[in-house]
Enzyme design. Structure first.
Site, PDB file in Angstrom:
ATOM      1  N   ASP A 463       0.830  -1.191   0.000  1.00  0.00           N
ATOM      2  CA  ASP A 463       0.000   0.000   0.000  1.00  0.00           C
ATOM      3  C   ASP A 463       0.875   1.255   0.000  1.00  0.00           C
ATOM      4  OD1 ASP A 463      -2.763   1.205   0.463  1.00  0.00           O
ATOM      5  OD2 ASP A 463      -1.684   2.010   2.197  1.00  0.00           O
ATOM      6  N   GLU A 497       1.576  -0.022  -4.902  1.00  0.00           N
ATOM      7  CA  GLU A 497       0.580   0.955  -5.344  1.00  0.00           C
ATOM      8  C   GLU A 497       1.254   2.294  -5.631  1.00  0.00           C
ATOM      9  OE1 GLU A 497      -3.646   2.824  -3.775  1.00  0.00           O
ATOM     10  OE2 GLU A 497      -1.984   2.530  -2.381  1.00  0.00           O
TER      11      GLU A 497
END
Length: 710
Positions: A463, A497
Site C-alpha cells: 500500500d 501501489e
C-alpha cells in the site's frame, strides 16, 4: 488505500515476532524466527547420526571437521526423532558454514556454502543425506494401544487407515486436536488413538476435500504399538503448470471477507475454478471501536488501513484463524497474499486518548478508539492530558511495534503531487507518516514481511508505495531478501501501489527525476543486492490500466512487471479520483451495470496486447446510498454490538451478511441493495476467460460446484 524509543526498547521488537510456520522443506538456509537477543541458532535436519558444523564468523574457519552438533531439544518444531540437530552461537552476528558427517562427506550448499547475516533461528535440511523416515516411534507401548500424532496446516484432517483387514471408508476418521503438551494443538498437531491390542497400521491423511498426504505414494506405516509422530509432507501448493510456480495467474481481492469465510471459499470454489490466489485486507492490528462512530459510521472500511501494530490480529480474524485459513487455501491449491500497510500508522487523533478541536464557537470532543488486540497507541494530534502509558505529555508512540516519536516524519501537509519531499514525508489526510529513511524503521518493516511469509503468505500488495519512495522501498526489500537467506522465495510476488496521472514524468517516465518507480526503483533493488530474477517478482500496480497504459507512451519496463485489474477498492468511494478509467472500465457498485462490468472483467483476461502475468479481480460488497460502507462482517452494524455508554449515536449502519455461501452464483448484487457481497469472481464467463488465459479448459457451473440457478 490510495495515497495520491530508547535503544533498549528496540530490543523488544524481536519478542513480538511469533515463530514462523514450518511450511515444507527448505532448499537452503531459511529464517524460522527473528532474533530474540540470544544470538544465532542453526537447526539442521539430516540422516547423519553425528553431524559437524564447520564455520567462520569472519575471523577464520574452525578446524576441520568443525564442532559436533547436538540433538534438537525443540520437540515441537524440530523433533530430534526426525533428524534435527542444533548448534548455537550466542555472540555471532554473521556466519558462513557447511556441514559434514565427520568422515569426509560434506554438505556445502552445492559449493556455495551457507551464509547468514542476521541473528535469529535458522533451519536447513540436508542435501547430502536422507533424513529419517517421516513416521517415527517416539514412545514405546504403554499398554494403551497405538497413537498417531500428525502435524499439518489443515484445520480438520482425516486419517484413512488399514489395520490389516480393510481400509476405512474414504475419507476416513476425523482426527482430534492433540491433547499432548509435547505436540501442542496450537502449532498444528492432531491425534488419533487406536486402543490395545492394536499393534500395526498402514495409513494416509487427507483434508476431507480430496487433498491427500500419502507419504509420496508410499503410505505411512506404524509397525508396533506406542506413540508415532508424522510431520506432513503435503505443505506445498499444487497448481497447474500454466501458473509458472506462482508467477502467472489471477488473484481474487476478497474485500471485506472474514478469514473463516475465505477458508470456506478456498475449499468450495477458488481452487476448483483455477484462481492462483486470493488477496486479503491488511492482516495487521488496526483501529477498531464500538463506542465512537466516524461521521455516524461504526468502523468504516478505511480503519483497516490505519495500523496500530504489526501483530496479526484483525477485525477479520485472529492470528490462529489467519494461519488456518492460509493453510486451508494452500491445501486447496490457492496461494494467499497480504495487503501490507507500512507507509504510516493511524490518523493523528485516532488513538486511545481523549481529543478535542475547535469548530466555530464550539469545542468538539471525542474519546478513545481501540483495536482488535487492544494494543496501546498514542498520537499528539488534538490531544490533551497526560499519556497513560508513559505519564508524559502526548507523543507519537506505538509500543506494540515499537515505534516512538523519532520514527515518524514531522507533520507536513501534502498538497503537491509533484514535490518528492511532500510525497515521501507528508502526512496524507493526517496519517502519521513513518520515517522510512531510518534503518530501524526499515528493519522493523522487513521483519514484519518475514512474519507474513513465515505464516504462509506467498506475497503482498504494498500500500502507498508512492509515499514510501524508491530509495526506502529498495532498502526494505533488500533487507527482506537478506532475512530470507539472500533471495526471495521462488513463488513470491509483490505489487506496489503507485497512483499516477499528470505526475507520470516524475514517477515513471523520467529516469533522472530522482523519484522514479520504474528504472529508478529497479536500480535501488539492484543496489541492495536483489538479483535480476527476484527483481522480476517485484511489480508495480498499473494505475494507468485500462485507459492510459503504457503511461509513458512505451513500455519503460516489460509489461510483465505490471499488475492489472478493472475496478479496485478505492474507486468504490463517492468522489474518488484515484484512477481515470473513462469508458474503458467499470466500477461495479457505482455503475450498477452487471453486463458492462462483466465485459471488462472478461476483457481483462482475453486481451493479448501485452504480456501481463498477474491480474486481479475485485470481489467486494455494495454500499448504501446513505454512506454506509463498512465491511458487512458485523463490526459496522449499529444494531448489534454498538456501545452507547459514551453517549454517541451510530446512525449509518452496515448490517451483517455472511460472505461465504456454498454454491453461490456470481454478481449476487440483489438489485444493488446495500450490504450485499458481489462475488464477481464466481461468474462463469469470467472464470472461463481466466482459465483460458492460464491454459486450462473451460468448465461448467457444475464442474466448479455452483449449484444455484445463475
Amino acid at each position: 488505500m490510495s495515497r495520491t524509543a530508547s535503544s533498549g526498547s528496540r530490543l523488544a521488537i524481536s519478542t513480538l515476532l511469533a515463530a514462523l510456520l514450518l511450511v515444507g522443506v527448505a532448499n537452503a538456509q531459511t529464517l524460522f524466527k527473528a532474533s530474540d537477543g540470544t544470538g544465532m541458532h542453526v537447526f539442521y535436519r539430516t540422516g547423519w547420526t553425528a553431524p559437524f558444523i564447520h564455520y567462520t564468523t569472519g575471523s577464520g574457519w574452525t578446524t576441520s571437521p568443525g564442532y559436533t552438533m547436538t540433538a534438537s531439544n525443540d520437540s515441537t518444531n524440530f523433533p530430534a526423532a526426525l533428524g534435527w540437530f542444533r548448534y548455537d552461537l550466542p555472540a555471532a552476528t554473521s556466519l558462513e558454514f557447511v556441514f559434514n558427517n565427520g568422515n569426509g562427506v560434506w554438505d556445502n550448499n552445492a559449493n556455495a556454502n551457507y551464509k547468514i547475516s542476521v541473528a535469529g533461528t535458522w533451519q536447513l535440511t540436508s542435501t547430502a543425506s536422507t533424513p529419517p523416515s517421516t513416521t517415527v516411534l517416539t514412545a514405546a507401548s504403554d499398554g494403551t494401544g497405538l497413537h498417531v500424532y500428525f502435524q499439518t496446516g489443515w484445520t480438520a484432517p482425516y486419517i484413512h487407515y488399514n489395520t490389516g483387514s480393510a481400509w476405512t471408508t474414504s475419507p476416513g476418521k476425523l482426527m482430534a486436536a492433540s491433547s499432548d503438551s509435547t505436540y501442542p494443538a496450537s502449532v498444528g498437531w492432531f491425534q488419533y488413538d487406536f486402543a490395545a491390542p492394536q499393534a500395526s497400521l498402514t495409513f494416509v491423511f487427507n483434508n476431507g476435500n480430496g487433498v491427500w498426504d500419502n507419504n509420496n505414494n508410499a503410505n505411512y506405516v506404524a509397525s508396533s504399538a506406542g506413540k508415532w509422530i508424522v510431520m506432513s509432507t503435503n505443505n506445498a501448493v499444487t497448481q497447474p503448470s500454466g501458473m509458472k510456480g506462482g508467477q502467472k495467474g489471477a488473484i481474487v481481492d476478497l474485500f471485506g471477507w472474514p478469514y473463516d469465510d475465505i477458508a470456506q471459499e478456498c475449499s468450495d470454489f477458488l481452487g476448483k475454478a483455477g484462481y492462483m490466489g486470493v488477496k486479503i485486507n491488511p492482516p495487521q492490528e488496526s483501529v477498531l471501536t464500538d463506542a465512537w462512530p466516524q461521521s455516524g459510521q461504526r468502523n468504516p472500511w478505511y480503519f483497516v488501513y490505519q495500523p496500530v501494530s504489526y501483530r496479526l490480529y484483525s477485525r477479520l480474524g485472529t492470528r490462529a484463524q489467519l494461519r488456518a485459513m492460509i493453510q486451508t487455501c494452500r491445501s486447496n491449491g490457492v496461494r494467499v497474499y497480504a495487503d501490507a500497510v507500512v507507509n504510516h500508522m493511524t490518523g493523528g487523533g485516532n488513538d486511545i486518548l481523549s481529543h478535542r478541536y475547535a469548530s466555530g464557537s464550539s469545542c468538539v470532543t471525542w474519546g478513545a478508539k481501540s483495536s482488535a488486540k487492544q494494543s496501546p497507541y498514542y498520537t499528539h494530534s488534538y490531544t490533551y492530558g497526560a499519556n497513560d502509558y508513559t505519564g508524559a505529555r502526548p507523543a507519537l508512540e506505538y509500543p506494540a511495534v515499537p515505534f516512538g516519536p523519532t520514527d515518524f516524519h514531522c507533520e507536513r501537509t501534502l498538497n503537491s503531487w509533484t514535490d518528492p519531499l511532500q510525497l515521501e514525508t507528508g502526512w496524507l489526510v493526517g496519517l502519521t507518516d513513518l520515517n522510512t529513511e531510518k534503518t530501524y524503521v526499515r528493519e522493523r518493516i522487513a521483519q514484519y514481511f518475514v512474519d507474513l511469509l513465515g505464516i504462509g503468505f506467498s506475497g503482498l500488495r504494498l500500500d502507498a508505495l508512492k509515499h514510501i519512495g524508491p530509495v526506502d522501498a529498495g532498502a526494505i526489500y533488500g533487507l527482506l531478501s537478506k532475512y530470507m537467506g539472500g533471495s526471495l522465495p521462488a513463488d513470491f510476488i509483490s505489487w506496489g501501489e503507485v497512483i499516477m496521472g499528470g505526475e507520470a514524468s516524475l514517477l515513471a517516465c523520467d529516469s533522472s527525476s530522482g523519484y522514479n518507480f520504474y528504472t529508478g526503483l529497479d536500480a535501488e533493488y539492484a543496489a541492495n543486492g536483489i538479483s535480476a530474477t527476484d527483481i522480476a517478482k517485484l511489480k508495480i500496480w498499473s494505475s494507468d490500466y485500462p485507459k492510459e497504459f503504457p503511461i509513458c507512451g512505451s513500455w519503460i519496463l516489460p509489461s510483465s512487471r505490471f499488475v492489472i485489474q478493472n475496478d479496485d477498492h478505492d474507486q468504490q468511494n463517492d468522489g474518488s479520483s484515484s484512477r481515470d478509467m473513462g469508458d474503458s472500465g467499470s466500477v461495479l457498485i457505482k455503475d450498477k451495470d452487471v453486463a458492462k462490468h462483466r465485459s471488462f472483467e472478461v476483457s481483462l483476461f482475453s486481451r493479448t496486447d501485452a504480456d501481463w502475468q498477474i491480474k486481479v479481480v475485485l470481489s467486494s460488497y455494495t454500499f448504501f446510498s446513505n454512506g454506509a460502507a463498512g465491511f458487512p462482517d458485523g463490526y459496522s452494524d449499529c444494531s448489534s454490538g454498538f456501545d452507547s455508554s459514551q453517549g454517541q449515536s451510530c446512525t449509518i449502519s452496515m448490517p451483517y451478511e455472511k460472505a461465504f455461501v456454498a454454491g453461490s452464483c456470481g454478481y449476487t448484487v440483489e438489485s444493488f441493495a446495500g450490504g450485499k457481497y458481489t462475488r464477481v469472481h464466481r461468474d462463469l464467463s469470467i472464470v472461463n476467460a481466466m482459465r483460458s488465459w492460464v491454459g486450462l479448459s473451460s468448465v461448467s457451473l457444475a464442474d466448479i460446484g455452483i449449484t444455484k440457478s445463475c
